[in-house]
Design an enzyme around this catalytic site. Structure first.
Site, PDB file in Angstrom:
ATOM      1  N   ARG A  52       0.839  -1.202   0.000  1.00  0.00           N
ATOM      2  CA  ARG A  52       0.000   0.000   0.000  1.00  0.00           C
ATOM      3  C   ARG A  52       0.872   1.250   0.000  1.00  0.00           C
ATOM      4  O   ARG A  52       0.479   2.284  -0.522  1.00  0.00           O
ATOM      5  CB  ARG A  52      -0.973   0.022   1.182  1.00  0.00           C
ATOM      6  CG  ARG A  52      -2.113   1.040   0.967  1.00  0.00           C
ATOM      7  CD  ARG A  52      -3.056   1.153   2.137  1.00  0.00           C
ATOM      8  NE  ARG A  52      -2.332   1.610   3.300  1.00  0.00           N
ATOM      9  CZ  ARG A  52      -2.358   1.016   4.475  1.00  0.00           C
ATOM     10  NH1 ARG A  52      -3.099  -0.057   4.663  1.00  0.00           N
ATOM     11  NH2 ARG A  52      -1.656   1.483   5.476  1.00  0.00           N
ATOM     12  N   TYR A 104     -11.596  21.793 -14.226  1.00  0.00           N
ATOM     13  CA  TYR A 104     -12.182  20.460 -14.320  1.00  0.00           C
ATOM     14  C   TYR A 104     -13.341  20.341 -13.327  1.00  0.00           C
ATOM     15  O   TYR A 104     -13.171  20.570 -12.134  1.00  0.00           O
ATOM     16  CB  TYR A 104     -11.104  19.403 -14.054  1.00  0.00           C
ATOM     17  CG  TYR A 104     -11.649  18.009 -14.097  1.00  0.00           C
ATOM     18  CD1 TYR A 104     -12.089  17.452 -15.298  1.00  0.00           C
ATOM     19  CD2 TYR A 104     -11.756  17.253 -12.947  1.00  0.00           C
ATOM     20  CE1 TYR A 104     -12.610  16.177 -15.332  1.00  0.00           C
ATOM     21  CE2 TYR A 104     -12.272  15.970 -12.981  1.00  0.00           C
ATOM     22  CZ  TYR A 104     -12.699  15.442 -14.177  1.00  0.00           C
ATOM     23  OH  TYR A 104     -13.221  14.183 -14.203  1.00  0.00           O
ATOM     24  N   ASP A 177      -2.566  21.702 -12.761  1.00  0.00           N
ATOM     25  CA  ASP A 177      -3.169  20.556 -13.450  1.00  0.00           C
ATOM     26  C   ASP A 177      -2.801  20.705 -14.922  1.00  0.00           C
ATOM     27  O   ASP A 177      -3.332  21.559 -15.624  1.00  0.00           O
ATOM     28  CB  ASP A 177      -4.693  20.555 -13.241  1.00  0.00           C
ATOM     29  CG  ASP A 177      -5.390  19.384 -13.950  1.00  0.00           C
ATOM     30  OD1 ASP A 177      -4.767  18.779 -14.844  1.00  0.00           O
ATOM     31  OD2 ASP A 177      -6.561  19.098 -13.615  1.00  0.00           O
ATOM     32  N   LYS A 202      -5.902  10.308 -19.089  1.00  0.00           N
ATOM     33  CA  LYS A 202      -6.068  10.980 -20.358  1.00  0.00           C
ATOM     34  C   LYS A 202      -4.834  10.742 -21.245  1.00  0.00           C
ATOM     35  O   LYS A 202      -4.589   9.623 -21.612  1.00  0.00           O
ATOM     36  CB  LYS A 202      -6.342  12.473 -20.109  1.00  0.00           C
ATOM     37  CG  LYS A 202      -7.389  12.730 -18.997  1.00  0.00           C
ATOM     38  CD  LYS A 202      -8.778  12.210 -19.339  1.00  0.00           C
ATOM     39  CE  LYS A 202      -9.752  12.221 -18.162  1.00  0.00           C
ATOM     40  NZ  LYS A 202      -9.886  13.487 -17.458  1.00  0.00           N
TER      41      LYS A 202
END
Ligand SMILES: *Cc1c(COP(=O)(O)O)cnc(C)c1O
Length: 390
Positions: A52, A104, A177, A202
């Protein structure tokens, strides 16, 4: 030639040229183990304890991205949203943050509906206007400024260098971003950003078959170490198969992005003066408001994303919206779907997705340009636009 001197396109194509130590394979294996053996004397000399915190399959994808962005470290996350929200979760209640009005949509929703409940003071401003940024910053209280450029879905351009300078002068961190720009076109860390984020879902992966997010930092700051520990503790990590696919996807990042950019530019120019189109929003058009700044901070193209506003042909307020929805309904080559950055071209009526409070005009169609034949994409959109008027 020294292997270290190669261009980013070479780094990406060869994924840094890593060779698997065990098999000498030029493609890395996928590590599925969730746990690692402890040495008899109770040490963990492998440096790995539990997956993890980290999985060795992440290493290559993170190293490639760090090299492409020119940063110090990268982290993979389960999604773009997991990456973005980890940044805000690393702040403390009472901290003031600035975010763009045009950004976004899901992240904007999360900031409005969740981040504020945790005590973050979120202020949405016109991030493209440096005077607005200067006015909104509260030195000592503002800890973070979120920039998205080009910003969804109006492709608003923010001057990264100028904005980061203003943000740093007020003692805050700047995060960009850069999903739409990709490291092919823009390198925000070199322009002063502290951290760059990607929805790797993307362009980085590029094949519409992995949900992933990434963060890359210019230096291992206190903020970065908190983000790293948030990923390990909350566990928003990527699965090993997805991390491996992401490395594979990034190998073709440059030719994919270059093809999409060239096609998007041609499509934008074709429809810019079109009788059935009200307006084309694309940073590569000289008439676009952010064009000059885009020329300064993007190299090799203006991205594969553009939007068109469809002209209504009657006298009703919603004629443009109806024509836009009918145009999206009439395409065959373009696929009617959300998301972006894949090899296939997508078309979407954005206002239907974003709902009330959206800054998006109701006649707007968002186009994600893939790598198909440009002529096919133009012809398909042409026939859909004219059939929508019939
Ligand atoms: C898709 C997207 C995100 C969110 O990424 P997910 O992987 O869908 O969570 C964030 N920012 C931008 C610009 C995006 O396009």
């Amino acid at each position: 030639m020294n292997e270290k001197d190669v261009k980013p396109a070479t780094i990406a194509a060869q994924a840094l040229g890593w060779i698997d130590g065990e098999t000498r394979g030029i493609v890395a294996p996928i590590h599925t183990s969730t746990t690692y053996i402890r040495d008899p004397d109770n040490q963990y000399r492998s440096g790995r304890v539990y997956a993890r915190d980290h999985n060795p399959t992440f290493d290559q994808a993170e190293a490639v991205l760090t090299a492409l962005e020119g940063g110090q470290r990268s982290l993979l996350f389960a999604s773009g949203m997991a990456a973005a929200t980890a940044v805000f979760q690393a702040l403390a209640p009472g901290d003031h943050v600035l975010a763009p009005q045009v950004m976004y949509w899901s992240l904007r929703n999360w900031l409005m509906n969740f981040a504020t409940h945790w005590g973050l003071r979120v202020e949405f401003i016109d991030m493209a206007d440096p005077a607005e940024v200067r006015r909104a910053l509260q030195p000592g209280r503002t800890k973070l400024v979120w920039i998205e450029t080009p910003a969804n879905p109006l492709w608003t351009i923010t001057d990264i260098e100028v904005t980061c300078g203003i943000v740093h002068a007020a003692g805050a961190a700047a995060v960009v971003d850069s999903t739409v720009a990709t490291p092919v076109l823009s390198r925000p860390l070199a322009l002063g950003a502290d951290i760059v984020m990607h929805a790797a879902t993307k362009y980085l992966n590029g094949h519409s078959d992995v949900i992933a997010g990434t963060l890359t930092t210019r230096k291992e700051s206190a903020l970065w170490l908190r983000i790293k520990s948030i990923r390990a503790q909350i566990g928003g990590i990527l699965g090993p198969f997805e991390a491996w696919l992401l490395t594979r996807g990034m190998r073709t990042l440059f030719p994919r992005v270059r093809a999409s950019c060239a096609s998007a530019q041609a499509i934008a120019e074709h429809f810019a003066q079109h009788p059935l189109v009200e307006e084309v929003l694309y940073p590569g058009l000289p008439a676009f408001p952010g064009h000059a700044i885009a020329c300064k901070q993007m190299t090799g193209g203006f991205g594969g994303m553009l939007s068109i506003r469809v002209r209504g042909h009657g006298n009703n307020a919603d004629d443009g919206e109806r024509a836009a929805i009918a145009t999206a309904a009439g395409v065959a080559v373009w696929k009617r779907a959300t998301s972006l950055g894949g090899v296939e071209s997508l078309i979407e009526h954005r206002a239907s997705v974003e709902g009330l409070g959206t800054p998006v005009p109701s006649d707007l169609l968002r186009l994600s340009v893939g790598i198909e034949d440009t002529g096919d994409l133009i012809a398909d959109l042409e026939q859909a636009l004219s059939n929508a008027q019939a």
